[in-house]
Scaffold this motif. Sequence first.
Motif, short mmCIF file in Angstrom:
data_model
loop_
_atom_site.label_atom_id
_atom_site.label_comp_id
_atom_site.label_asym_id
_atom_site.label_seq_id
_atom_site.Cartn_x
_atom_site.Cartn_y
_atom_site.Cartn_z
N SER A 181 0.85 -1.21 0.00
CA SER A 181 0.00 0.00 0.00
C SER A 181 0.87 1.24 0.00
N ALA A 182 1.97 1.21 0.79
CA ALA A 182 2.86 2.37 0.85
C ALA A 182 3.46 2.64 -0.53
N THR A 183 3.79 1.56 -1.25
CA THR A 183 4.36 1.71 -2.59
C THR A 183 3.34 2.37 -3.52
N THR A 184 2.09 1.90 -3.43
CA THR A 184 1.03 2.46 -4.27
C THR A 184 0.83 3.94 -3.95
N SER A 185 0.78 4.27 -2.64
CA SER A 185 0.57 5.68 -2.24
C SER A 185 1.71 6.55 -2.76
N CYS A 186 2.95 6.09 -2.59
CA CYS A 186 4.11 6.85 -3.06
C CYS A 186 4.03 7.06 -4.57
N PHE A 187 3.63 6.00 -5.27
CA PHE A 187 3.55 6.06 -6.73
C PHE A 187 2.51 7.10 -7.14
N GLU A 188 1.33 7.02 -6.48
CA GLU A 188 0.25 7.95 -6.84
C GLU A 188 0.62 9.38 -6.48
N ALA A 189 1.26 9.56 -5.33
CA ALA A 189 1.67 10.91 -4.92
C ALA A 189 2.69 11.49 -5.89
N GLY A 190 3.50 10.63 -6.46
CA GLY A 190 4.56 11.10 -7.36
C GLY A 190 4.09 11.34 -8.78
N SER A 191 2.90 10.82 -9.14
CA SER A 191 2.40 10.99 -10.51
C SER A 191 1.53 12.23 -10.58
N ALA A 192 1.98 13.25 -11.30
CA ALA A 192 1.20 14.49 -11.44
C ALA A 192 -0.03 14.24 -12.29
N LYS A 193 -1.09 14.96 -11.97
CA LYS A 193 -2.33 14.81 -12.75
C LYS A 193 -2.09 15.21 -14.20
#
Lengths: 351, 240
Positions: free
Chosen positions: A275-287
């Motif tokens: 889950s942490a990996t997914t959150s980091c990935f999503e936080a790092g991907s700009a809209k």
Amino acid sequence: MSEHAGEPKALERVTSEMRDAPAPEPDWERVEQQLFARIDADERATRRAGTFRIVAVLAAAAALLLVVGGVMRSGPGEVARAPAVSAPAARVFGPGAERVDGAGLAVGDRVVAGAAQLAVEHAGRGTWTLDPSSQATLTATGKVISLRLTEGAVSAQVVPSDEPETFVIEVERVRVAVHGTAFRVVRAAQGVEVSVTEGVVAVGAQGERPTFFLRANDAGKFSSDGTRGEVQRPTQAAAELQPHAATKPGTSAKPALAAAPSSADVGKALDQLSSATTSCFEAGSAKGEVRVQIQTRLDASFGADGRVRSLVFDPPLAPALTECVRREAQKVRVPESASGGSGQRDVLLGT
Amino acid sequence: MPAAALPVAQSWPGVVVPPALLVPVASARPVSVPQPVKARTMEADESERLVARCQAGDRSAFRELFLRHRSDVARLVQRMMGPGADVDDLVQEVFFQVHRSVKDFRGQARFSTWLYRVTVNVVLMQRRSAKSRPLLVEAPEGLTPVDAGLTPDEDAARRSRIAAFGRLLEQISEKKRTVFVLHELQGLSATEISEIVDAPVLTVRTRLFYARKELAELLRSEPSLAFLADELHSGEEDGQ
């Protein structure tokens, strides 16, 4: 459906179909070319063996004479159980040599280093070098070169390739596999030590998916069955993961501790890391960015104190993303245990 | 690749082959063409002459042996390894081992028996090595061009059955599989197999019996083979 008399007939039919299927048509030209190149290399190696070979042959001849003499004395009736067809004997390469051409080696050949290092070169594939007084047996050639380290240590420099793996070293029940890297494997008194100079090396038990992934500058110690191990990373990121991991010298493990965390506890921790990996990935991907999907395998090990000791993604993730996950990983724990544990999880990002 | 394209009987230089054996190239299937004893003896004699020349260091004789036997070795390798096997590399390994050891061949058995023994050893070593390797990709079925005598759907069904049968062979023990392949697919006698696997003839027969029994029992686990069994059974009942 119940069984009936159709099975024997079906077996007969499908056996006949398999028997009549056309024979495979290998690329005979390539097979022949490579075969004769190997034969040439083998003959060159045989000629170079020089004095060592002569001594060995004389010893073998003497032994043969003794055996033949013994057989002749014991009469023909006593050799009835000798196999009618003898299989080719494996050869021993190396003592006294510094270099062996890998093309001249066959499956089952033993390579033995004497007082000096001995390098075996497989043209275009890589080179493996035995430490002094080390021994290895070649267990596969072809697309994958595989050897079994029976004594000592071996260092390997493997040419990168697109194949999933091209070079394997086995020690006891441990399997070290690579597809392009430089690394070293030591058969230690209790287990196996692996250190990596370049690339990524997968370590695990034979017949199982790899349990550990080591990158450049990593070193690991593994149990002889390849199921347990510990990876040391002298990198800053790894150090960050275990700020409180060190125990006071002389402190012994609490007797009430389990040998390792339960698989349920490890699974839960892996869920958190995933889950942490997914959150980091999503936080790092700009809209508005182009959407990408990444599949990676997360390999985590936990120390005796329950903290995350190492975290490796294969294939690796972007450095910023990895750092984010490592920060989050400091919050993840499994119960304390005597030796810690490890686990893997496939993570799909961008779904 | 002239030697591989010809029926085995026609590829022996200097051998007088009975006309009945000279089958047209298009329909030639060396394994399924039974060889008369005389032809087999002549083949053995020729191979042994080549072996003697190899032992004297004649490389062209070794090449001749390679050309003569490579298809048989490739066929055995594929049957023992299943689809997706790296037949090229294994055939190369077999003949490399043969070249190294041919000087030790004393003719206690036929050359072909000895060659099969080398092949079986190489395949078993490879299988053991592969067993310790995790399967990363599903092996392709990689089976055979369309058979001229079958319609496309019949041919697809045949391929599916052969692939399914390959999977069943994987489920029985190594020893039973080896004996089954050598006897049922390569057509070797129990005596020859006993020399190849270094076991008494009775043991070979026992392994063969249990291999057949286990395979018949396993047939139901493969839908295409279960269908074939039902089809053959109902055909039998209709005929009664």
